[in-house]
Scaffold this motif. Structure first.
Motif, PDB file in Angstrom:
ATOM      1  N   THR A  48      57.327 -73.641 -69.554  1.00  0.00           N
ATOM      2  CA  THR A  48      58.591 -73.070 -70.033  1.00  0.00           C
ATOM      3  C   THR A  48      59.778 -73.356 -69.111  1.00  0.00           C
ATOM      4  OG1 THR A  48      58.072 -70.961 -68.962  1.00  0.00           O
ATOM      5  CG2 THR A  48      57.467 -71.196 -71.301  1.00  0.00           C
ATOM      6  N   GLN A  49      59.532 -73.904 -67.922  1.00  0.00           N
ATOM      7  CA  GLN A  49      60.629 -74.067 -66.957  1.00  0.00           C
ATOM      8  C   GLN A  49      61.748 -74.954 -67.478  1.00  0.00           C
ATOM      9  OE1 GLN A  49      58.961 -75.599 -63.346  1.00  0.00           O
ATOM     10  NE2 GLN A  49      58.612 -77.645 -64.177  1.00  0.00           N
ATOM     11  N   HIS A  50      61.420 -76.029 -68.187  1.00  0.00           N
ATOM     12  CA  HIS A  50      62.464 -76.919 -68.711  1.00  0.00           C
ATOM     13  C   HIS A  50      63.318 -76.193 -69.748  1.00  0.00           C
ATOM     14  CE1 HIS A  50      64.488 -80.555 -69.973  1.00  0.00           C
ATOM     15  NE2 HIS A  50      64.150 -80.287 -71.225  1.00  0.00           N
ATOM     16  N   GLU A  51      62.660 -75.515 -70.674  1.00  0.00           N
ATOM     17  CA  GLU A  51      63.393 -74.798 -71.724  1.00  0.00           C
ATOM     18  C   GLU A  51      64.250 -73.683 -71.134  1.00  0.00           C
ATOM     19  OE1 GLU A  51      65.081 -73.894 -75.186  1.00  0.00           O
ATOM     20  OE2 GLU A  51      63.777 -75.611 -74.871  1.00  0.00           O
ATOM     21  N   LEU A  52      63.698 -72.932 -70.197  1.00  0.00           N
ATOM     22  CA  LEU A  52      64.462 -71.845 -69.578  1.00  0.00           C
ATOM     23  C   LEU A  52      65.579 -72.387 -68.693  1.00  0.00           C
ATOM     24  CD1 LEU A  52      61.632 -69.290 -68.784  1.00  0.00           C
ATOM     25  CD2 LEU A  52      63.429 -69.108 -70.524  1.00  0.00           C
ATOM     26  N   GLY A  53      65.416 -73.602 -68.166  1.00  0.00           N
ATOM     27  CA  GLY A  53      66.491 -74.237 -67.410  1.00  0.00           C
ATOM     28  C   GLY A  53      67.668 -74.588 -68.298  1.00  0.00           C
ATOM     29  N   GLN A  54      67.370 -74.962 -69.550  1.00  0.00           N
ATOM     30  CA  GLN A  54      68.428 -75.296 -70.506  1.00  0.00           C
ATOM     31  C   GLN A  54      69.014 -74.055 -71.163  1.00  0.00           C
ATOM     32  OE1 GLN A  54      66.549 -78.054 -73.218  1.00  0.00           O
ATOM     33  NE2 GLN A  54      67.302 -79.810 -72.047  1.00  0.00           N
ATOM     34  N   ASP A  55      68.136 -73.087 -71.457  1.00  0.00           N
ATOM     35  CA  ASP A  55      68.564 -71.863 -72.142  1.00  0.00           C
ATOM     36  C   ASP A  55      67.808 -70.683 -71.548  1.00  0.00           C
ATOM     37  OD1 ASP A  55      69.370 -69.852 -73.839  1.00  0.00           O
ATOM     38  OD2 ASP A  55      68.341 -70.643 -75.607  1.00  0.00           O
ATOM     39  N   PRO A  56      68.378 -70.029 -70.543  1.00  0.00           N
ATOM     40  CA  PRO A  56      67.682 -68.917 -69.879  1.00  0.00           C
ATOM     41  C   PRO A  56      67.398 -67.731 -70.807  1.00  0.00           C
ATOM     42  CG  PRO A  56      69.643 -69.582 -68.644  1.00  0.00           C
ATOM     43  CD  PRO A  56      69.651 -70.340 -69.930  1.00  0.00           C
ATOM     44  N   ASP A  57      68.052 -67.673 -71.950  1.00  0.00           N
ATOM     45  CA  ASP A  57      67.853 -66.565 -72.886  1.00  0.00           C
ATOM     46  C   ASP A  57      66.898 -66.914 -74.023  1.00  0.00           C
ATOM     47  OD1 ASP A  57      69.621 -64.908 -71.466  1.00  0.00           O
ATOM     48  OD2 ASP A  57      71.349 -65.812 -72.490  1.00  0.00           O
ATOM     49  N   ASP A  58      66.213 -68.071 -73.951  1.00  0.00           N
ATOM     50  CA  ASP A  58      65.300 -68.488 -75.018  1.00  0.00           C
ATOM     51  C   ASP A  58      64.266 -67.391 -75.255  1.00  0.00           C
ATOM     52  OD1 ASP A  58      62.608 -69.706 -75.936  1.00  0.00           O
ATOM     53  OD2 ASP A  58      64.093 -71.255 -76.424  1.00  0.00           O
ATOM     54  N   VAL A  60      61.485 -67.201 -77.150  1.00  0.00           N
ATOM     55  CA  VAL A  60      60.068 -67.587 -77.165  1.00  0.00           C
ATOM     56  C   VAL A  60      59.568 -67.828 -75.742  1.00  0.00           C
ATOM     57  CG1 VAL A  60      58.416 -69.320 -77.949  1.00  0.00           C
ATOM     58  CG2 VAL A  60      60.215 -68.532 -79.497  1.00  0.00           C
ATOM     59  N   ALA A  61      60.313 -68.605 -74.981  1.00  0.00           N
ATOM     60  CA  ALA A  61      59.896 -68.900 -73.602  1.00  0.00           C
ATOM     61  C   ALA A  61      59.843 -67.616 -72.776  1.00  0.00           C
ATOM     62  CB  ALA A  61      60.849 -69.909 -72.978  1.00  0.00           C
ATOM     63  N   ASN A  62      60.834 -66.756 -72.937  1.00  0.00           N
ATOM     64  CA  ASN A  62      60.834 -65.496 -72.194  1.00  0.00           C
ATOM     65  C   ASN A  62      59.686 -64.593 -72.607  1.00  0.00           C
ATOM     66  OD1 ASN A  62      63.013 -65.425 -70.224  1.00  0.00           O
ATOM     67  ND2 ASN A  62      64.344 -65.768 -71.988  1.00  0.00           N
ATOM     68  N   ALA A  63      59.360 -64.572 -73.886  1.00  0.00           N
ATOM     69  CA  ALA A  63      58.233 -63.755 -74.355  1.00  0.00           C
ATOM     70  C   ALA A  63      56.916 -64.271 -73.770  1.00  0.00           C
ATOM     71  CB  ALA A  63      58.178 -63.750 -75.879  1.00  0.00           C
ATOM     72  N   LEU A  64      56.770 -65.585 -73.698  1.00  0.00           N
ATOM     73  CA  LEU A  64      55.555 -66.166 -73.107  1.00  0.00           C
ATOM     74  C   LEU A  64      55.437 -65.811 -71.628  1.00  0.00           C
ATOM     75  CD1 LEU A  64      55.524 -69.703 -74.783  1.00  0.00           C
ATOM     76  CD2 LEU A  64      53.862 -67.857 -75.122  1.00  0.00           C
ATOM     77  N   VAL A  65      56.544 -65.915 -70.906  1.00  0.00           N
ATOM     78  CA  VAL A  65      56.521 -65.587 -69.479  1.00  0.00           C
ATOM     79  C   VAL A  65      56.189 -64.112 -69.278  1.00  0.00           C
ATOM     80  CG1 VAL A  65      57.945 -65.410 -67.397  1.00  0.00           C
ATOM     81  CG2 VAL A  65      58.041 -67.482 -68.799  1.00  0.00           C
ATOM     82  N   ARG A  66      56.834 -63.230 -70.058  1.00  0.00           N
ATOM     83  CA  ARG A  66      56.542 -61.789 -69.942  1.00  0.00           C
ATOM     84  C   ARG A  66      55.084 -61.500 -70.251  1.00  0.00           C
ATOM     85  NH1 ARG A  66      61.455 -61.340 -72.381  1.00  0.00           N
ATOM     86  NH2 ARG A  66      60.550 -60.966 -74.423  1.00  0.00           N
ATOM     87  N   ALA A  67      54.559 -62.118 -71.307  1.00  0.00           N
ATOM     88  CA  ALA A  67      53.157 -61.899 -71.687  1.00  0.00           C
ATOM     89  C   ALA A  67      52.213 -62.371 -70.585  1.00  0.00           C
ATOM     90  CB  ALA A  67      52.850 -62.600 -73.003  1.00  0.00           C
ATOM     91  N   SER A  68      52.539 -63.496 -69.959  1.00  0.00           N
ATOM     92  CA  SER A  68      51.655 -64.017 -68.904  1.00  0.00           C
ATOM     93  C   SER A  68      51.645 -63.101 -67.685  1.00  0.00           C
ATOM     94  CB  SER A  68      52.062 -65.440 -68.512  1.00  0.00           C
ATOM     95  OG  SER A  68      53.260 -65.446 -67.763  1.00  0.00           O
TER      96      SER A  68
END
Length: 165
Positions: A48-58, A60-68
């Motif tokens: 998710t680092q690339h996506e969050l680098g482009q859009d920190p508010d994404d 889906v990526a944030n939900a995956l990180v929180r779940a992990s």
């Protein structure tokens, strides 16, 4: 050669998709058996680092990180067992239905109905578009499986065609 109708083709495609889903569940279950929660977190961060680098508010990526971050050893073991059992049952039933094993149709229907009920319960607790889509797809597969089961039952009941002289 008999012509394959739209509904039968749709049935076959949907059942094959369920089989692919079952194989993916088996792979996921095996991975969960061998990955620690920390390792899963590291993989999620990497993915998710690339996506969050482009859009920190994404979302889906944030939900995956929180779940992990919330994973525990017992949760991953439960997830692994759940995915392995669910995947094995799904793959066996899909194989049997595609081979027109008559016993498999009611088992496939029952199996999916139980999961549709569980998914509806989950939706009542917290709705998600993914779970809505999965539930609607499962309802479609059940309807098509019931139809195909009736077709196969009717074909079994018909006397064998007599050669005409």
């Amino acid at each position: 050669m008999a012509r394959v109708g739209f509904l039968e083709r749709t049935f076959r495609v949907s059942v094959v998709l369920k089989g692919i889903d079952g194989v993916l569940e088996l792979v996921g279950g095996i991975l969960l058996l061998f990955l620690t929660p920390e390792r899963i977190g590291a993989v999620v961060r990497f993915l998710t680092q690339h996506e969050l680098g482009q859009d920190p508010d994404d979302p889906v990526a944030n939900a995956l990180v929180r779940a992990s971050h919330q994973l525990t050893g017992s949760a991953t073991l439960f997830g692994a067992i759940y995915l392995l059992l669910h995947g094995v049952v799904k793959v066996v039933l899909v194989w049997a239905v595609l081979r027109r094993r008559f016993w498999a149709y009611p088992w496939m229907i029952g199996f999916l109905v139980v999961f549709i009920l569980w998914q509806c319960w989950e939706l009542s607790r917290h709705a998600s578009w993914g779970l809505v889509a999965l539930t609607l797809f499962d309802i479609l597969v059940v309807a098509l499986t019931v139809r195909e089961w009736r077709v196969q039952r009717r074909l079994r009941a018909e006397p064998a065609a007599q050669p005409s002289e």
